[in-house]
Design an enzyme around this catalytic site. Structure first.
Site, PDB file in Angstrom:
ATOM      1  CD1 TRP A  80      -8.535  25.848  13.193  1.00  0.00           C
ATOM      2  CD2 TRP A  80      -8.676  27.308  14.356  1.00  0.00           C
ATOM      3  NE1 TRP A  80      -6.907  26.499  13.035  1.00  0.00           N
ATOM      4  CE2 TRP A  80      -7.302  26.432  13.776  1.00  0.00           C
ATOM      5  CE3 TRP A  80      -8.559  27.739  15.911  1.00  0.00           C
ATOM      6  CZ2 TRP A  80      -6.047  27.951  14.180  1.00  0.00           C
ATOM      7  CZ3 TRP A  80      -7.875  28.459  16.634  1.00  0.00           C
ATOM      8  CH2 TRP A  80      -6.418  28.925  15.617  1.00  0.00           C
ATOM      9  CG  ASP A 131       3.056  27.052   5.348  1.00  0.00           C
ATOM     10  OD1 ASP A 131       1.633  28.141   5.472  1.00  0.00           O
ATOM     11  OD2 ASP A 131       3.262  25.328   6.329  1.00  0.00           O
ATOM     12  CG  ASP A 132      -0.080  31.395   2.694  1.00  0.00           C
ATOM     13  OD1 ASP A 132       0.393  31.493   1.508  1.00  0.00           O
ATOM     14  OD2 ASP A 132      -1.320  31.203   3.534  1.00  0.00           O
ATOM     15  NE  ARG A 167      -7.758  30.655   6.370  1.00  0.00           N
ATOM     16  CZ  ARG A 167      -7.012  30.381   7.149  1.00  0.00           C
ATOM     17  NH1 ARG A 167      -6.971  31.206   8.193  1.00  0.00           N
ATOM     18  NH2 ARG A 167      -5.168  30.992   6.371  1.00  0.00           N
ATOM     19  CE  LYS A 201       0.891  22.347   6.732  1.00  0.00           C
ATOM     20  NZ  LYS A 201       1.365  24.009   7.974  1.00  0.00           N
ATOM     21  CD1 TRP A 202      -4.357  19.793  -0.142  1.00  0.00           C
ATOM     22  CD2 TRP A 202      -3.169  18.439  -1.753  1.00  0.00           C
ATOM     23  NE1 TRP A 202      -4.827  19.210  -1.296  1.00  0.00           N
ATOM     24  CE2 TRP A 202      -4.457  18.980  -2.196  1.00  0.00           C
ATOM     25  CE3 TRP A 202      -2.141  18.164  -2.582  1.00  0.00           C
ATOM     26  CZ2 TRP A 202      -4.516  18.193  -3.759  1.00  0.00           C
ATOM     27  CZ3 TRP A 202      -2.701  17.760  -3.881  1.00  0.00           C
ATOM     28  CH2 TRP A 202      -3.982  17.974  -4.224  1.00  0.00           C
ATOM     29  CG  ASP A 203      -3.107  23.965   4.775  1.00  0.00           C
ATOM     30  OD1 ASP A 203      -4.140  23.626   5.270  1.00  0.00           O
ATOM     31  OD2 ASP A 203      -2.924  25.120   5.592  1.00  0.00           O
ATOM     32  CG  MET A 204      -9.391  22.338   1.556  1.00  0.00           C
ATOM     33  SD  MET A 204     -10.768  22.212   2.767  1.00  0.00           S
ATOM     34  CE  MET A 204     -12.072  22.078   1.549  1.00  0.00           C
ATOM     35  CB  CYS A 209      -2.755  20.796   6.164  1.00  0.00           C
ATOM     36  SG  CYS A 209      -2.643  22.223   7.746  1.00  0.00           S
ATOM     37  CG  ASP A 268      -3.550  25.704  12.039  1.00  0.00           C
ATOM     38  OD1 ASP A 268      -2.690  24.305  11.137  1.00  0.00           O
ATOM     39  OD2 ASP A 268      -4.636  25.991  11.548  1.00  0.00           O
TER      40      ASP A 268
END
Length: 752
Positions: free
Chosen positions: A196, A362-363, A452, A485-488, A535, A557
């Site tokens: 990471w 964003d989030d 998380r 924005k597709w996060d995982m 992402c 990141d």
């Protein structure tokens, strides 16, 4: 061109500069050659030169010894081949020995679609395909090996389909997508491991007897490894040969280079067998993901050019592929979770004044998401942050004018809106999980492991995928979102699904990936013009499988411009710069604390999709004043960066230790017609009593002449000297001296 010679049993798969040859020998299919294109026809001797032992029909007492050295094109388990096998299976009686022999073949125009999987494509009249059928009649196993070539490309797409043609159940334990045997042993293995915030660091390891493996069992292609492996001539010269493979897949994988006792190296790649099993009922088939194979006779520069062209022309489908991407500002490093509609509107207004075209929320915009332990799965706007609703907020954002650098007569543009989502995850504190506690991946009755503060939704289930799609569709519609924005943000640990019977539990990891692909396909069908940026905790799922659904992927990141030099360089080894999500972030950087000049941060981000990841409201007036000029540079050179050929000139991590001038990093993008080129030069560390010297500008046309313009940092410096292309290539260009660590210069070469 694809041909078959019935007399010699040779299959030739030829591109403009390469030949891939396999042959029927003793009933088996052998891998014969992959390299520079062969013009001669009398090459059947190559088959027999690869085998020192007689075929089993001639010497049945040495069948196992024969299998342990024969260069099988698609090796299977159980006959004595102790190297990495591609196919392994068992039935109700236990493990079986699979003996695959040539059955038939077909050569045709066009390229087959791989149902449910991302795969390359091409025009039928320019694409040619070979299907070779090999079969084990005793166990009812039929394997179709598919090879496709494309006009104008030196890449070869390979895929595999296994069918149970017997009358009993068949359990596939391993089904890799490609296996290539290289006869000469003087090779290095190239890989892209990392972690990471340190993704895709190029590593070169000498190949010796034994194995070198790059793999992921995390359910994602991962930060730690990458589905790429290559064998390169160990000389390391610019004209050395490279044989590379890249898996078009986003889940667990293995890529293994294994040198046997005879100095031959087998390189196999595909879905990782440790997290895989697939039940085939009689008549059912399984298709493995595609591998893109590339041979280069000019080192990694040519390998990179082949991959970049191939992915631009034959894998990325988005209408954004050939369009200028909007310059965006993302709210994450500006506010993290601490924002509301008023703060976002203020940020968007400042962005519009500076010429930024897209605000990404964003989030934190949904549920009651004040911290990362809540509301994933509940994709409804937070009424505390958006008291008038998402529709009203979105309308206000879209009414904000964007100052255009093209001049006052340009038609007015307005701000666009984007959303961050993490559709594959669910929080324990969410309405979705309270309604459907059975919708998460779990191993039987074992309590799933959180990472998380979240669980993984069970995308092996179509009802789960369908519900998530409906929620996303509603959110995108309400926001009128132009960008997603597709996060995982976590790997998969549990390999089980309550929806699968016990004998199919081993299918969960692959079915999860298929569910992910299905969901992204549904989103694209519903919103064909939306720009998706995938992402995964940064760059944890930056792979060619994802590029089929999104033309760009968040690279890491870690937004520190100096750290990004290695991350983006490793990524660009395979993927076009237009795919690499890169932003200008704050200084000191939020992750590293490093202070880097604004011009350098912009220069590094320009070698990607380009945007901003900082609080514009807190910038100095000097930094604010620089942004319109940076955007103008981006717009001026966007097409060149998107379509040009990338060439690595100097790497601060591999050949940079020039003790006379400090450490630097440099690369070049050259237009396809060689009429223009853009050079990046980053002085990472300065050195007293030194000079920058000359840098050779490879890739230009030696017969053309060029004028030079500096576009960063000052955007106005012109060198009126006319330089010969051959001199720039062979002698070099005299770079102006740069003062201070982390300084940068961008230089434009234009043919005259």
């Amino acid at each position: 061109m694809i041909t078959f010679d019935a007399d010699s049993g040779l299959f030739r798969i030829d591109t403009e500069r390469t030949s891939y040859i396999c042959a029927v020998a003793g009933g088996y299919l052998a891998h014969v050659y992959y390299g520079r294109r062969l013009q001669s026809t009398g090459i059947d001797y190559l088959v027999h030169s690869l085998v020192t032992r007689k075929y089993p029909e001639d010497c049945p007492g040495e069948k196992g010894s024969f299998a342990d050295e024969f260069p099988f094109e698609y090796p299977a388990a159980g006959l004595g081949d102790n190297r990495q096998c591609a196919l392994a299976a068992h039935d109700d009686t236990g493990a079986i020995a699979i003996e695959l022999k040539y059955d038939s073949h077909r050569i045709y125009n066009g390229k087959p679609v791989l149902e449910g999987l991302p795969a390359s494509f091409g025009k039928p009249e320019e694409t040619h395909t070979l299907d070779i059928v090999i079969a084990d009649s005793k166990h009812g196993i039929t394997v179709v090996l598919t090879y496709s070539v494309f006009g104008g490309s030196d890449a070869i797409a390979k895929s595999v389909t296994v069918t149970n043609t017997g009358s009993a159940k068949l359990f596939i334990d391993s089904c890799l997508s490609s296996s290539i045997t290289v006869a000469d042993g003087d090779r290095d293995v190239l890989r892209l491991p990392g972690s990471w915030s340190r993704e895709r660091q190029l590593i070169r390891t000498p190949m010796q007897q034994g194995s070198i493996v790059t793999e992921s069992v995390r359910g994602i292609s991962s930060h730690q490894d990458h589905p790429f492996i290559a064998l390169a001539d160990s000389s390391g010269s610019s004209d050395n040969s490279v044989i590379a493979q890249n898996l078009v897949y986003s889940g667990s994988f293995i890529a293994k280079a294994q040198m046997d006792q005879f100095g031959r190296t087998r390189v196999a790649m595909g879905i990782h067998p440790d997290t895989f099993m697939w039940l085939l009922e009689p008549g059912e088939s399984f298709t493995a993901p595609e591998v893109i194979c590339v041979y280069s006779d000019s080192g990694t520069d040519r390998m990179t050019a082949i991959y970049h062209d191939f992915y631009r022309n034959h894998l990325i489908r988005s209408p954004w592929k050939d369009a200028a991407r909007p310059v965006l500002v993302n709210s994450w490093e500006a506010f993290y979770f601490d924002y509301d509609a008023d703060k976002l509107i203020e940020l968007a207004e400042q962005a519009g004044e500076l010429g930024i075209e897209l605000l990404v929320v964003d989030d934190g915009w949904f549920g009651q998401r004040d911290m990362p332990d809540s509301s994933l799965g509940d994709w409804t706007p937070d009424k505390r942050k958006f008291p008038e609703g998402m529709e009203v907020f979105a309308s206000k954002i879209r009414s904000i004018k964007v100052n255009c650098s093209d001049g006052p007569d340009t038609e007015a543009e307005y701000m666009k809106l984007g959303l961050w989502v993490e559709p594959e995850m669910v929080s324990p504190d969410s309405e979705l999980l309270r309604q459907h506690p059975e919708w998460i991946l779990a191993n039987g009755d074992e309590k799933p492991v959180m990472i998380r503060d979240q669980y993984v939704l069970d995308f092996t289930r179509d009802d789960v995928v369908s519900e998530v799609f409906l929620r996303l569709k509603s959110a995108i519609t309400a926001a009128g979102a132009a960008y997603l924005k597709w996060d995982m943000n976590r790997p998969l640990i549990e390999y089980g699904s309550a929806a699968l019977p016990p004998e199919r539990r081993g299918e969960a990891m692959h079915r999860y990936v298929l569910g992910l692909y299905s969901l992204q396909e549904r989103i694209l069908q519903a919103f064909p013009d939306i720009l998706i940026e995938n992402c995964c905790s940064g760059g944890g799922r930056f792979d060619s499988g994802m590029l089929y659904y999104s033309p760009q992927i968040w690279c890491s990141d870690n937004t520190d411009a100096v750290d990004r030099l290695a991350i983006q360089s490793g990524t660009a080894l395979l993927y076009p710069l237009s795919c690499i999500g890169a932003h200008v972030s704050s200084s000191p950087n939020d992750s590293t604390g490093r202070c880097v000049p604004m011009a350098t941060r912009a220069a590094v981000a320009l070698a990607g999709t380009f945007g901003y990841e900082l609080n514009l409201l807190k910038l100095t007036e000097e930094d604010k004043a620089a942004i319109p000029g940076q955007i103008a540079v981006r717009k001026r050179f966007e097409e060149l960066i998107r379509n040009g050929y990338y060439r690595r000139l100097k790497s601060m991590y591999h050949n940079e230790r020039d003790t006379s001038s400090g450490i630097s990093d440099s690369w070049l993008v050259v237009a396809p017609d060689c009429d223009s080129a853009l050079l990046w030069y980053i002085k990472v560390t300065s050195k007293v009593n030194s000079e920058t010297g000359l840098i050779r500008i490879s890739g230009l046309d030696p017969d053309k002449c060029y004028k030079v313009e500096t576009v960063i940092p000052d955007g106005a410096s012109r060198d009126e000297t006319v330089y010969g292309g051959d001199a720039l290539i062979n002698a070099g260009y005299p770079l102006p001296a740069l003062r201070g660590d982390y300084s940068a210069i961008l230089i434009y070469f234009r043919a005259v």
